[in-house]
Design an enzyme around this catalytic site. Structure first.
Site, PDB file in Angstrom:
ATOM      1  CG  ASN A  50      -5.276  -0.484  10.740  1.00  0.00           C
ATOM      2  OD1 ASN A  50      -5.462  -0.240   9.562  1.00  0.00           O
ATOM      3  ND2 ASN A  50      -4.136  -0.236  11.361  1.00  0.00           N
ATOM      4  CB  THR A 105      -0.905   0.147   1.209  1.00  0.00           C
ATOM      5  OG1 THR A 105      -1.643  -1.018   1.331  1.00  0.00           O
ATOM      6  CG2 THR A 105      -1.869   1.325   1.053  1.00  0.00           C
ATOM      7  CD  GLU A 164      -3.017   2.597   9.048  1.00  0.00           C
ATOM      8  OE1 GLU A 164      -3.083   1.453   9.501  1.00  0.00           O
ATOM      9  OE2 GLU A 164      -3.703   3.011   8.102  1.00  0.00           O
TER      10      GLU A 164
END
Lengths: 405, 405
Positions: A400, A190, A276
């Site tokens: 997430n 990603t 993240e």
């Protein structure tokens, strides 16, 4: 939050490479979510792509168009990955290329499409197409910073880098941007990267140097071990500096390749720094390994361990968890008594147990920092490899568990 | 918290197998942290152990003593794993065995030691030895439930199971306990299991059946992909039922093996249900695979994915993340258009994208449950494998960021 200062260098324009940014309202009204990049005629283009068997329609199409011949436009949208969308996804990606082709007078095959965002939803083609006029009108060479913002998804900061070097009185520039965060791991997870240079490099040589640079940068970063369906990194050489780089000019090609490796590593590490929920930036370095494979095996076992990652989050010098990772990494005939493990320069493991000289205070001091080196010395050979990763925080889980990516 | 009801069946005693529980105050005063198990003379013993190269001193010693000959005592302590403790760790484990041997009149080699808890701290041998008299005085056949409590570390509930079957008017009993939570994954990660039966089984046959049962149970569970240095599972056959089980008696051995497989699977699944921070109990089943290897490759890629696990935590039917896992699992020549993915009985992926019949409501209904089946049909062969796992919650991070394991 992200690790390290949120500063970018001056992003020098690359002659022959123009960028236009627009808003198509794909996820949020007004957000910059469409980026169009225009390459001058004669530019060379190289690309590396995700190895996920379920690669998204735009990846399949970009590979095909890249192989077909001269590329003139790169079209990026965020907010929708056009992945897991079956035949319709491919038709939608083609429609986007056709729209760019129609507006610019090039062939469909001259357009490479890129999409990032939610998986499995139909691509809002009409929205993207309706933003193309604005993106085209915005095309200019000074637009790198806007482009860095335009390709962001869950990123909390823009990622960009710039390198220049002089050769025989001429300046060669390399400028690039990247995006990532989450689902980051080797094989181009990603993440999107776009680097342009005004050097002239023949296409197959450019592809080789990009592949090698990606193996040492984008393919050495990992946040959560997942690999996305859409990752792509593109390197464009416009040739407008008038400096022709070829392998037979050793001095010049070394200058170019080292600048390329630096910019790629900076862009890749910027993705990790913005992982993240990341609160730490961690290099896992394995030294004196017998092979690249075993070095990476050990490095990734540590870098992917949720127990090591939560200990990093807690700033806990939990050397037992690191040692357990080395033990289960699957290295044959590992000499447990010979190997050493360090946190930065503090020896934490030797002779199969906690280092005699080690004190908890020393370990704590290292772990309290934002940037940490976990350094394993295997004493088996002379190979050295590094991977870069983050800790695992409660924030990671929140992001997430809330975001439909 | 843990998933599913916190109930245990009646734990039938196994004649010839006595258990004593005591408190040595290793981590907390008053906590039951030493368990002594006594095997009758003539009992057969089998064991499977961690494959971590850094296995702890007690694991090394248990393997050696098990190979040496008749085992009479198992000694378990919690609160300290005696791992990463080098030569001193081995000397400490030997001292524990010697103490049991001295108090019971057996050889050192007749004692198998087991330790679980913090890594890298010296084993508090004196505390453990001082608790042996109390443990010995407590030896009785009715002590299974106390033993289940006595081997707990970060476990939030006791884990035990019991199976019985009749053969020619005689009752055969299998009773067992386990502990785990965190660092659970194939190859016997941070878990202890003890099963005793009053069947008579020759040692090498017992070892084979235990290994096979462990491969289908303890080696198919994963919480966070980490493997500990101390995992061990022991199966004792006292023979006191008078029922001799051997492979040439097909009917009887099938009865025994299926009871053994059931008790092992129950004990292993109980560890997953009590996984650190677990809110979901998830079976990942891969069907119609071409080989066991590729089935497990796909199953573990899904089961270890932090993105899938956080989606499970959020009860988010994020089929795109599951699909991306299948794509990156490394299966050669995967036919993307043929495979199907189900959540329970709801088809979510077919023909390379979201199933036409799928609605978000259907997926949501499955994900809202506590027990979820992720079911991948590869359409490549006839192999079927399952692994069991949990979600990844903020609580997991809290536990592992706070607990020095």
């Amino acid at each position: 939050m992200a690790v390290g200062p949120d500063t970018l260098p001056e992003l020098k324009p690359v002659e022959g490479f123009r960028i236009g940014v627009a808003s198509a309202g794909i996820k949020k009204p007004g957000r910059r979510d469409v980026v169009l990049m225009e390459l001058c005629e004669g530019a060379s283009v190289a690309g590396v792509f995700t190895k996920n068997a379920f690669c998204a329609a735009p990846v399949t199409l970009s590979k095909k168009h890249l192989a077909a011949g001269p590329v003139r436009y790169l079209l990026v949208n965020t907010g929708n990955a056009n992945a897991g969308t079956g035949e319709k996804g491919m038709a939608d990606a083609i429609r986007c290329c056709d729209a760019v082709a129609a507006k610019t007078g090039v062939d469909r095959e001259a357009v490479l499409p890129f999409s990032t965002g939610v998986i499995g939803e139909p691509l809002p083609v009409d929205k993207i197409v309706s933003a193309l006029d604005a993106a085209k009108a915005d095309l200019n060479e000074e637009n790198w910073l806007n482009a860095a913002h335009g390709i962001m998804t869950t990123d909390t900061r823009a990622k960009a880098a710039c390198e220049q070097f002089e050769y025989q009185g001429k300046t060669v520039t390399l400028t690039g941007i990247s995006k990532g965060a989450g689902m980051i791991m080797p094989n181009m997870a990603t993440m999107l990267g776009y680097v342009a240079t005004d050097a002239a490099v023949e296409q197959s040589q450019l592809q080789q140097w990009l592949s090698e640079a990606a193996d040492r940068s984008f393919n050495r970063i990992t946040i959560d071990g997942d690999t996305s369906t859409n990752d792509s990194c593109i390197l464009v050489a416009t040739g407008r500096s008038g400096v022709q780089v070829a392998a037979d000019n050793v001095e010049l090609s070394e200058l170019f390749v080292s600048a390329l490796n630096r910019i790629m590593l900076t862009l890749a590490q910027a993705i990790v720094r913005d992982g993240e929920g990341a609160t730490k930036f961690v290099e896992v370095r394995v030294e004196q390994a017998a092979s690249v494979d075993e070095a990476l095996q050990v490095a990734y076992t540590i870098a992917h361990s949720p127990l090591v990652k939560t200990a990093l989050y807690a700033s806990d010098p939990n050397w037992g968890r690191i040692l357990a990772c080395v033990g289960r990494a699957g290295v044959e005939n590992l000499d447990l008594d010979a190997l050493e493990i360090y946190l930065n320069d503090v020896c934490i493991v030797e002779k199969g147990g906690r280092a005699v000289s080690y004190t908890e205070e020393q370990g704590q001091k290292v772990m309290d920092g934002e940037e940490i080196l976990i350094h394993v010395v295997l004493k088996r050979g002379d190979v050295r490899e590094s991977v870069w990763t983050t800790d695992l925080s409660t924030e990671y889980v929140h992001i997430n568990a809330d975001y439909r990516s």
